[in-house]
Structure formats: structure tokens, C-alpha cells
Design a protein around this motif. Structure first.
Motif, PDB file in Angstrom:
ATOM      1  N   ALA A 431      43.557  44.679  43.899  1.00  0.00           N
ATOM      2  CA  ALA A 431      42.208  44.121  43.817  1.00  0.00           C
ATOM      3  C   ALA A 431      41.530  44.272  45.179  1.00  0.00           C
ATOM      4  O   ALA A 431      42.189  44.310  46.221  1.00  0.00           O
ATOM      5  CB  ALA A 431      42.248  42.660  43.402  1.00  0.00           C
ATOM      6  N   VAL A 458      38.816  44.942  40.361  1.00  0.00           N
ATOM      7  CA  VAL A 458      40.216  45.041  39.957  1.00  0.00           C
ATOM      8  C   VAL A 458      40.572  46.481  39.650  1.00  0.00           C
ATOM      9  O   VAL A 458      39.908  47.120  38.812  1.00  0.00           O
ATOM     10  CB  VAL A 458      40.500  44.142  38.736  1.00  0.00           C
ATOM     11  CG1 VAL A 458      41.958  44.284  38.293  1.00  0.00           C
ATOM     12  CG2 VAL A 458      40.181  42.690  39.042  1.00  0.00           C
ATOM     13  N   LEU A 506      44.713  35.405  42.045  1.00  0.00           N
ATOM     14  CA  LEU A 506      44.880  36.479  43.022  1.00  0.00           C
ATOM     15  C   LEU A 506      45.938  36.099  44.052  1.00  0.00           C
ATOM     16  O   LEU A 506      46.100  34.922  44.388  1.00  0.00           O
ATOM     17  CB  LEU A 506      43.554  36.758  43.739  1.00  0.00           C
ATOM     18  CG  LEU A 506      42.358  37.109  42.847  1.00  0.00           C
ATOM     19  CD1 LEU A 506      41.113  37.306  43.701  1.00  0.00           C
ATOM     20  CD2 LEU A 506      42.654  38.355  42.023  1.00  0.00           C
ATOM     21  N   VAL A 518      46.246  41.168  41.525  1.00  0.00           N
ATOM     22  CA  VAL A 518      46.000  40.207  40.439  1.00  0.00           C
ATOM     23  C   VAL A 518      47.354  39.767  39.877  1.00  0.00           C
ATOM     24  O   VAL A 518      48.093  40.572  39.307  1.00  0.00           O
ATOM     25  CB  VAL A 518      45.134  40.830  39.333  1.00  0.00           C
ATOM     26  CG1 VAL A 518      44.941  39.826  38.193  1.00  0.00           C
ATOM     27  CG2 VAL A 518      43.790  41.273  39.898  1.00  0.00           C
TER      28      VAL A 518
END
Length: 523
Positions: A431, A458, A506, A518
């Protein structure tokens, strides 16, 4: 007055290890451990001196003790090789009851009077077992089976009426004896600050019954030095005995195993029809030559159909393979319930009887066969355990291993608050987390974000605006110089979407070079 019978318990320390070593022909002085799946279920004293403990993973045990002799768990072997020990005790005392392989109980009253006192009886039985069976053992005497087992582990002879005082200072973990499955209750009591049996016993019984699970009432009685259960005050029907006669005498272990399953199911069904469950079972075998062998098994928990079949199978194997085995095959087996309790003491899971039980058993055999072909780790079930992140809290338990949390009651600084994510990616995607001016958001060593996150992208996808965030929750593993990972932090964010908002968990490494991934998706 406790009402608990005065019992002598003879205990063979580390019996699964002793039996496995005897079967394999290894020296009893070598450090050894018995494993079920991938965890230690028993280990020798020499292995414990090198740091091996019950519940430890195999690789951890072998890293602490490189010369560890590894044996596989085999309850049939343990029971079969324990028969000479039980026979040695029975040669001097009547009413011998096998609690489990490695532990036998004997009523004290008559035998102690005959041999000149409890201490003389204890010394006689120790000498008899060591001479006839070649096994080291310890003896304890107390009021009630639970206290007598703990006394045997300490080689203590507790005076009559002094059992509550003996139990009071012992740690609360003693409630979780092999086969009792009270690990969850013990963990709860520890978290409440009840560290000893005496502290638990001081609670009022009505408070225990209202606050804790049903099994806690029995555990509370044991901690107080009382009998396991109040006496059953009802007349018993006369037709509880189950007998099976064989046209062809039983001479082989595999034949006995087949018969044990059928006989155990019949016995369990007869008692269940009367609303009863058995806690002390007498197994009687009659041979073709007219010999009769009797062995009594005492159980802390009421017997199920499967546990009844296990004890019948173990006992038949012990008789058929012992040095003083019968001179001919077994032509009749009889199961007598010598002690019963109300059937409500046996809580059955849905699907544990009838057609569903057969299907479950067939499925279990199929899974065991897969494990035999592919290894114990090939069939696993998930268990919620200790940890901080969502993936860390799920432990995969090999099929057949006890499903007991091993780390749930430890402190977990940095653990996420509920609710947990509904989806945890097996490979967390990368991410990009940026602040309002487009700089990468960092987490400092003091557990603070450099700036609030403004956008999140993402796995190379489009950036989405952050509507809200929570955290960070910082985890500080051991220093990298000592083989650990660098510190990390977790942040919860809610992202704006075209149709529905998206909530993510996260994870980021702490420091000047942040790596965001993630770790979970919320509903």
C-alpha cells in the motif's frame, strides 16, 4: 466431613515416555519426549533439565535438547505395557482401579489394617512394582482421588481429614490434570487472581455455579477436598451390565479392537437410556479354559461410547500380551458399571450420537489416513489463540491434537481492539499511504505518525481519500541483533468509495523507510 473415600494412588512418573522407551528398547537415562502431532505430551526428567516442557513444539524442544529421543504418542502402547504394573499392585491389594495408564488407585482401609498401617502398605506396593514390573513409582494417600493423585506426585501421605489444608497452597494449574481438559477454566481463574486451590476453594459454591461454566462446580469441589460428585440417591436398574459371548475365542489384538467398539457403543446406549453415565467401569474377561480376569477403570469424567471402547481395547491388549497372559482365548466379555452418575454430567455435542456420529467417525478415520500419507500438518483446524495481529491470533492445529489455547492468557501490549477484520489476505498487498502534501507517512520510534494519512492506494491501484483513521498500535519485538524483527505498527483507516466506504487494517514498519501493507479488510 468430605465424604471422599480414602485412597492410595500409585503413580509412575512420565509413563508415556517410560512405555515408549521400553517398546523401542532405548535407555531410560536418555532425554526423551513423546509427541502428539507436533507437540510434547510427556518428557523425561533428563529432558526437562534441558528445558523441554509439555506443550512445546518439536523444533523448540530439539533446539533446547539436540540429543532428544523422539517417540510418537500411542495410548494403546501405554495401556498395554501398564498391565504388569496394575497386576503387581493387585497381587497385594484388592479393589485396584486403573485411573489412566501410569496411575492406579487402591482403597486404603482394609489393606492398610492388614499390612500394619498406611506407610507400610505404601512401601510394600512400591517394592512390589519395582521388583515385579521393573518400574519406578511414587505413592500418595489422601481423601479423594484428586487429592491422592497430587499427593502421589509429591510422595505425601496426607493425614485423614487434612486434605483441604494439603490442597490449599497448591497452584491452581493442578486442576488441569491429563484428560480433564480444564485449561480454559484455569486460565480464567488466573486472570481473576485466583492463583491457588485454596483461593478458589474460598469462593461460595453458589457464586461459582452462577459465574463459571458447569465444569467449574466439579473443580470447586475438588479444590475443597470433597468427593468428585455428590452420591447418586436413586435406585439403579438391574440390567445395566452388558455381556458379549464369542463363538470363536479372541486371541488377537485386532479382533479385540473390533469387539471393543461394538461393546462400548452398546454399554453407553444402555446407560443413556436410563439417564446415567459411568465413572467406574469393571471389565471382566472369561477364557475358554474358565479363567476370569477383572480390571476396574476409574474415570474423572463420565465415559462416552468412544472412551469406553478405548478402555476395553486397552485392557484386552494388556491381557493378551502380558507375560502372564491367559492360557486360552477370551470367550466372554462383560462390562459392569460399578459407579454411575446422572446423565446430565455428560454433556454431548450435537451430532455425537446416531447416524451423524457414524459419519463423523468415518470422516475422522479418513482425515487420519490423509495424515498418515501426507504428514500431521496436512490436516489442520483453526484455533483462536494469543497474538497481536489478526493473522497471528489464528493457530492451525493438526487434526487429532488437543484444541487448547497456549498463549491466550498472556499480556499482549499492542493488540488490536475488537472487532477483528473479516478477511486477512494470505499475502498482504503493498500500500502507498501519503499525507496531505503527498509525502509518505512514517511511524516514529515513539509510536506516533509523522502526519495524518490523507490518501491510500492499494497494490498500485487508484488513491482513495481517507475519511477517518485510528492508531497506531505499536509492536516492539526483540531487537534484530537478537534474532527478532524490527518494530512495526498497525493503523485502521476508512477510505472513501464510489458506492461503499472501505475499512482497512494497515501495517507499517517503524522508522525512516516505511513499508506499508494491507493486513486485513473490515466489513
Amino acid at each position: 466431613m468430605s465424604g471422599a473415600p480414602r485412597l492410595l494412588v500409585l503413580w509412575c512418573p512420565d509413563w508415556p515416555v517410560v512405555a515408549a522407551g521400553a517398546a523401542a528398547g532405548t535407555s531410560p537415562l536418555l532425554p526423551a519426549a513423546v509427541f502428539s502431532g507436533n507437540r510434547v505430551v510427556a518428557c523425561s526428567a533428563s529432558a526437562r533439565r534441558q528445558g523441554v516442557r509439555r506443550g512445546m513444539r518439536r523444533r523448540d524442544a530439539q533446539s533446547r535438547c539436540p540429543d532428544l529421543v523422539v517417540h510418537q504418542h500411542d495410548p494403546d502402547r501405554d495401556a498395554r505395557l501398564f498391565e504388569p504394573v496394575a497386576a503387581a499392585v493387585e497381587s497385594q491389594a484388592v479393589g485396584v482401579e486403573v485411573v489412566r495408564p501410569g496411575v492406579v488407585a487402591v482403597p486404603v482401609g482394609g489393606a492398610a489394617g492388614y499390612f500394619g498401617g498406611e506407610e507400610a502398605l505404601a512401601e510394600l506396593l512400591i517394592d512390589q512394582v519395582e521388583t515385579r514390573a521393573g518400574v519406578e513409582c511414587q505413592v500418595g494417600i489422601a481423601d479423594g482421588l484428586f487429592a491422592a493423585v497430587l499427593a502421589a506426585r509429591r510422595a505425601a501421605l496426607v493425614p485423614p481429614g487434612d486434605t483441604p489444608r494439603f490442597l490449599a497452597p497448591l497452584p491452581i494449574g493442578e486442576l488441569d490434570q491429563p484428560g480433564d481438559d480444564r485449561g480454559e477454566l484455569v486460565g480464567l481463574l488466573r486472570r481473576l487472581g485466583l492463583a491457588t486451590l485454596g483461593a478458589f476453594a474460598a469462593l461460595a459454591e453458589r457464586d461459582v455455579a452462577g459465574r463459571f461454566p458447569k465444569d467449574a462446580v466439579l473443580a470447586h469441589r475438588l479444590a475443597r477436598g470433597l468427593a468428585e460428585r455428590p452420591p447418586l440417591r436413586r435406585a439403579l436398574p438391574p440390567d445395566l451390565t452388558v455381556t458379549q459371548t464369542f463363538d470363536e475365542p479372541l486371541r488377537r489384538i485386532d479382533e479385540a479392537a473390533f469387539v471393543a467398539k461394538t461393546l462400548g457403543e452398546r454399554f453407553f446406549a444402555v446407560l443413556a437410556n436410563h439417564g446415567l453415565a459411568c465413572t467406574r467401569l469393571a471389565i471382566v474377561a472369561v477364557t475358554e479354559a474358565g479363567e476370569e480376569r477383572v480390571r476396574v477403570w476409574r474415570c474423572a469424567e463420565p465415559l462416552t461410547a468412544r472412551s469406553t471402547a478405548d478402555r476395553v481395547r486397552w485392557q484386552c491388549e494388556g491381557w493378551l500380551t502380558a507375560r502372564d497372559r491367559p492360557t486360552s482365548g477370551i470367550v466372554r466379555l462383560r462390562l459392569d458399571p460399578e459407579e454411575v452418575v446422572g446423565g446430565q454430567a455428560l454433556q454431548l455435542q450435537l451430532g455425537s450420537m446416531g447416524r451423524d456420529a457414524d459419519a463423523a467417525e468415518r470422516a475422522g478415520r479418513a482425515l487420519v489416513r490423509i495424515q498418515g500419507l501426507l504428514g500431521p500438518e496436512a490436516v489442520v483446524t483453526p484455533l483462536l489463540d494469543g497474538g497481536r495481529g489478526p493473522a497471528e491470533r489464528v493457530r492451525l492445529v493438526p487434526w487429532g491434537e488437543p484444541r487448547r489455547p497456549v498463549a491466550e492468557d498472556r499480556p499482549w501490549p499492542g493488540r488490536l481492539p475488537p472487532p477483528s477484520p473479516i478477511r486477512v489476505p494470505p499475502r498482504p498487498p503493498a500500500a502507498s499511504v501519503l499525507d496531505a502534501v503527498g509525502d509518505v507517512v512514517r511511524c516514529t520510534g515513539r509510536g506516533e505518525l509523522s502526519y495524518p494519512p490523507a490518501t491510500v492506494a492499494v497494490d498500485g491501484g487508484p488513491a482513495r481519500r481517507v475519511l477517518g483513521s485510528a492508531g497506531p498500535w505499536v509492536v516492539r519485538p526483540p531487537l534484530p541483533a537478537h534474532g527478532g524483527e524490527p518494530p512495526l505498527a498497525r493503523v485502521q483507516v476508512v477510505l472513501e468509495g464510489e458506492h461503499d466506504d472501505l475499512a482497512l487494517l494497515l501495517r507499517v514498519t517503524v522508522g525512516d523507510d516505511p513499508q506499508w501493507t494491507v493486513e486485513g479488510v473490515y466489513d
